[in-house]
Design a protein around this motif. Sequence first.
Motif: not given
Length: 721
Positions: A483-484, A487, A499, A501, A506, A525, A529
């Motif tokens: 996911t990072e 992003e 965006i 996450r 997070s 937002t 994600i």
Amino acid sequence: MLLTILKVAIDAPLDTLFDYLAPETGPLPPPGSRVRVPFGRRRPVGLVMAHGETSEVPVERLKPVLETLDTAPLFDTELLRLIAWTARYYQAAPGGVAATAMPAPLRQGKPLPEPPARLVARGPAPDAMHRRAPKQAALLDLLAARPRRTDDPDLPPGWRAGAARLAARGLVEFETEPLAAAWADAIAGPPLNAAQSTAAAAIVADLGRFSARLLFGVTGSGKTEIYLTAAAECLRRGLQVLVLVPEIGLTPQLVQRFASRLGAPVAVLHSGLSATDRLVAWNDARSGRAAVVIGTRSAVFVPLARPGLIVVDEEHDPSLRQHEGLRYSARDLAVMRASLAELPVVLGSATPSLETLRHARDGRYSLSLLPDRPGGAVQPRVTLVDLRRHPAVEGLSAPLLQSMRSHLEAGGQVMLFLNRRGFAPALFCTSCGWVAECRHCDARYTWHRRIQRLRCHHCGDETGLPAACLQCGADLRPVGEGTERLEDALARHFPAVKIARIDRDSTRQRGAVERILDDVRDGHTRILIGTQMMAKGHDFPEVTLVGVVNADQGLFGTDFRAGERLAQTLVQVSGRAGRAERPGEVLVQTSYPEHPLLQCLLSGGYEAFAEAALEERRTAGWPPYSHLAILRAEATRPERAMTFLAACRRATAAPEGVAVLGPAPAPMEKRGGRWRAQLLLQSAERPALHQALAAFRGLATDLPEARGVRCFFEVDPQDLF
Ligand code: ADP
Ligand code: ZN
Ligand code: ZN
């Protein structure tokens, strides 16, 4: 005269109840109440499960309990039976189950909290009092401003002495808080459509007797509205409602929805509460002060003064199963509890487990169907993106990016689902192929770029980034995406778009999930994600596009449940799109668009998938067409677990109709520094399976090979590793 012998559950690793005599003075502790007992050198708290007249221990060797801790039982007969049943079924010690069923302070022998009272002042403090007794005056003024409950954190330390003096002078009164304090006018919901009304009426018709019902409704079809309608009728009859939800489904929005729509006091039970808050909520459920109890899996054991209905929402969700200590399914226990207490239980889902579907088919469970979304909202259109034709760069294919752009331009929001946190799931050497592997597990480290650490997702081990390959000194390269990374890539593609996450990294801080979700709801937002944490439960009317970044992880899973899990996730994630007037769209990226599971889901939805999957399970003899249990063993030295299980197998003749498979090393053999192995038991007949379990049970301590080995049973395991 016959002696009364107390059968007591004590949290010790032994399968039995322990016999004690009644205390030397005072009344006989009733079943369901706690006692303090002498136990070796300890004086633990035990739960009286039953009274008896005989003991296998000679009476002169029995000891009296030291102290009775409760005057009234904590648990009623049905719950005591549920605790005993759980211990038998899951091969656990009854004392361990009783401990799971009690909040921590009660386990430690603390008293039940007193029911809170209200402190009401007759008027403000006179001037003279401000001079002579300023503390009492301040307390009186505080109460004159508004009455306070005795558990109000605003009350100053040591307020009790002051309040007692004020009460003696008639300036303050203690009122027991009226039960109606938290009741308010119910706020009406939307009128139910025909399918909803039929389902709600069927549940209401079952009040007062046992029935198990599958409420199979597509995402957003209004299942919660049905729970609310049935709950309202339950409350009208003075009965309580227990609602079990998966961990991430227990949101403040859900609690608020129940509280305001029913105008009723709601108690909430989940693992994030402090021990005290949990105890208060538990006691509100038990005393009947709370009309509705919403909780995660362990709430299945919460006592209720007037139980009327049990709801299990998202009954397919794996988090309803506990994977440590006592390994149980809260869904299955909810059904057992309902049957013992003669109540209806409703199992709701858009993607029911194959177990539950089979029961519904066989007529053991009733079935209510909600085929449509109310108000004309249509199901989203699902399209597969063939990654062989449209290769993804950092997880994103051209068609997905293109579609994101058009949805964002049209004012919609986008959700991207990727069930992998961190930046990259592997770190490879560019020259020799070396890969960074966890020193405690048979697993790769995940590269977490935000914190510049390598982390193992299986044991939590963490280490710094090596400057170069440990084997040849060449450069290292992160491979694959989490996911990072997604992003970061999206920030480059959409620099002007906000965006967010949502994954375990997070959302470590308290309230972080809510902050992120509020920003999505407010519309700030535009791209969210997330991992499966966001897959369900949250309603975002403006989300018009959902992207599944990689469906392939689930397509070729080794576990027999992998397909079921993937289908459930895909359907649940898709259900996030287009919940309101806006039509939704779902893009699923895959390298195997012709895979039968995807084709089946696409053409016939979850029902068609389930049909095919059930047929497959039947042919292969997997659950729900057989029953499984696993004896798992682990040891800090290699081979030990395997040797032990092999000895178990040799020492036990399995009853007829039970297949014993293995021992085999666990698919991830080394994890957290332990070598793991397993023995699989399979049978079409439950009684035979449980007979076999009982035979294996004693061996854990008796065999010489058991030294240095930890072992436990898992009954109805959710996965095979
Ligand atoms: P589920 O629990 O199946 O996901 P919900 O009960 O949360 O579905 O309903 C989804 C949305 O549809 C909610 O916003 C709810 O208020 C709305 N809704 C449900 N039933 C009706 C109905 N009969 N008429 C209009 N709106 C409804
Ligand atoms: Zn190298
Ligand atoms: Zn590890």
